[in-house]
Enzyme design. Structure first.
Site, PDB file in Angstrom:
ATOM      1  N   THR A 180      -7.008  -3.174   3.711  1.00 42.98           N
ATOM      2  CA  THR A 180      -7.692  -4.468   3.584  1.00 42.98           C
ATOM      3  C   THR A 180      -6.835  -5.650   4.058  1.00 42.98           C
ATOM      4  O   THR A 180      -7.217  -6.803   3.862  1.00 42.98           O
ATOM      5  CB  THR A 180      -8.089  -4.727   2.122  1.00 42.98           C
ATOM      6  OG1 THR A 180      -6.901  -4.683   1.328  1.00 42.98           O
ATOM      7  CG2 THR A 180      -9.085  -3.700   1.611  1.00 42.98           C
ATOM      8  N   LYS A 181      -5.706  -5.375   4.664  1.00 42.22           N
ATOM      9  CA  LYS A 181      -4.838  -6.475   5.076  1.00 42.22           C
ATOM     10  C   LYS A 181      -5.307  -7.079   6.411  1.00 42.22           C
ATOM     11  O   LYS A 181      -6.129  -6.482   7.113  1.00 42.22           O
ATOM     12  CB  LYS A 181      -3.391  -5.988   5.155  1.00 42.22           C
ATOM     13  CG  LYS A 181      -2.841  -5.493   3.803  1.00 42.22           C
ATOM     14  CD  LYS A 181      -2.493  -6.626   2.847  1.00 42.22           C
ATOM     15  CE  LYS A 181      -2.438  -6.278   1.386  1.00 42.22           C
ATOM     16  NZ  LYS A 181      -1.472  -5.325   0.923  1.00 42.22           N
ATOM     17  N   ASN A 182      -4.771  -8.242   6.748  1.00 44.37           N
ATOM     18  CA  ASN A 182      -5.224  -8.956   7.956  1.00 44.37           C
ATOM     19  C   ASN A 182      -5.033  -8.132   9.218  1.00 44.37           C
ATOM     20  O   ASN A 182      -5.819  -8.211  10.155  1.00 44.37           O
ATOM     21  CB  ASN A 182      -4.471 -10.282   8.108  1.00 44.37           C
ATOM     22  CG  ASN A 182      -4.852 -11.285   7.032  1.00 44.37           C
ATOM     23  OD1 ASN A 182      -5.772 -11.043   6.259  1.00 44.37           O
ATOM     24  ND2 ASN A 182      -4.156 -12.394   6.983  1.00 44.37           N
TER      25      ASN A 182
END
Ligand SMILES: *Cc1c(COP(=O)(O)O)cnc(C)c1O
Length: 378
Positions: A180-182
């Site tokens: 879910t990170k950028n």
């Protein structure tokens, strides 16, 4: 229609890049990882990047490479994901929490100095939600006491504050490429630093402490390798790296879209009674969009949003309140009142480049509906 909490922005080209690796000879840490490391260093404005299996591994190997271990203390924040503290604990060192600034959720630099003891070896700020901690202030304190700074930059690839970017005023910055990170490859991480000796140590530690990596061993004729350190196994492989190389070129446009979404949310939710949004200082990486609502109603909102098909999450309940920390570190819940309160009031809303403007409007409308139902019931 459900609005997911998170959806990645991987493209057909990214998937093709993975397929290309799978059709090649080399699957583990090799040429594609090297390309990614070079691109990341370029972007970060730092000399070295070492790609790893996770940010957690990055934090742990950074501490080990700086000789931090049993008997040592590392000052950090309880308003973070557990990995910040567990990585410290796995080296044998002790995480020493200090409270946060209530408006940003970031470690309060004014409280750091009084937590320094003769055992303190490092400060580990967390750039929560993408806003950087006050690195200039932390650097001054670190210099005064001869401390290292290791940044938990899991939320912050693209941030900047007071002209400082991750890794620029610290010994090393640790990044996450978790699902879910950028910037994401499902599971992955990296450390970036200007300290080439430190990067070299982490490079050795990521692969069993071996003197040569697989790519060197199989390049040309077979070469003997040696074991020079007691290492770990947390190198990134080329399959994962293949998801990141082209994504690096899209970082800026994805960031721009999240900046727009952040503005849309702040406009849609301004002047809502009983709701606030943490402040941003400098250029945020815009990782998460969180709101603060009354603590006795927060779980009601989590449930109501779920019922309306809108994905929500909590980042985070102050980690000093979790069972393991209570049992082994025995902090009083009231020891960090601002973090405790922040964690009881926080709620994360859907926030990713694929969201349409109308999605933000729908989420904001749901939030306002739920809040007005509280007011009409009271
Ligand atoms: C995601 C995250 C981590 C851990 O990252 P992994 O790559 O999953 O190990 C550490 N700290 C913070 C603040 C995070 O959000």
């Amino acid at each position: 229609m459900k609005i997911e909490f998170y959806r990645h922005s991987l493209t057909e080209k990214d998937i093709q890049n993975v397929a290309d690796v799978l059709r090649s000879v080399f699957l583990t840490t090799g040429p594609v990882t090297a390309v990614f490391e070079e691109k990341f260093s370029q972007f970060a404005g730092l000399k070295q990047t070492v790609a790893l299996a996770s940010c957690t591994a990055g934090i742990q190997l950074s501490l080990l490479a700086l000789d931090i271990g049993p008997g040592d203390e590392v000052i950090t924040t309880p308003m973070t994901f557990i990995a910040t503290a567990t990585a410290i604990l796995h080296t044998g060192a002790k995480p020493v929490f200090v409270d946060i600034e209530p408006d940003t959720g970031l470690i309060d630099p004014n409280l750091v100095e009084s937590a320094v003891t003769p055992r303190t070896k490092a400060i580990m700020p967390v750039h929560l939600y993408g806003t950087m901690a006050d690195m200039r202030c932390l650097r001054t304190i670190a210099d005064r006491h001869g401390l290292f700074i290791i940044e938990d930059s899991a939320h912050c690839v693209e941030g900047e504050r007071d002209g400082v970017r991750p890794g620029h005023l610290s010994d090393v910055a640790c990044f996450s490429f978790y699902a879910t990170k950028n910037l994401t490859c499902g599971e992955g991480g990296a450390v970036a630093t200007d300290n080439e000796t430190l990067a070299g140590k982490i490079r050795t530690l990521r692969q069993h402490g071996m003197s040569k990596e697989a790519a060197d061993r199989y390049h040309g004729n077979y070469q003997h390798w040696d074991m020079v350190e007691l290492g770990w196994k947390c190198n990134m492989d080329d399959i994962h790296a293949a998801l990141l190389t082209d994504q690096m070129d899209r970082l800026e446009s994805l960031w721009k879209r999240r900046e727009e979404l952040d503005t849309l949310y702040r406009v849609a939710l301004r002047d809502v009674r009983g709701l606030s949004i943490p402040s941003i200082v400098g250029r945020s990486a815009y990782h998460l969009l969180t709101i603060q609502v009354p603590s006795d109603l927060r779980d009601d909102m989590l449930r109501e949003m779920g019922n309306r098909g809108i994905g929500v999450a909590v980042n985070y309940r102050s980690i000093h309140t979790l069972s393991w920390f209570r049992k082994h570190l025995s902090p009083k819940p009231e020891a960090f009142p601002k973090s405790l309160r922040f964690g009881e009031q926080t709620l994360s809303l859907p926030f990713y480049p694929l969201m349409a403007d109308e999605d933000v409007e729908r989420v904001a409308r749901a939030v306002k509906d739920i809040i007005s139902s509280w007011h009409s019931n009271s």
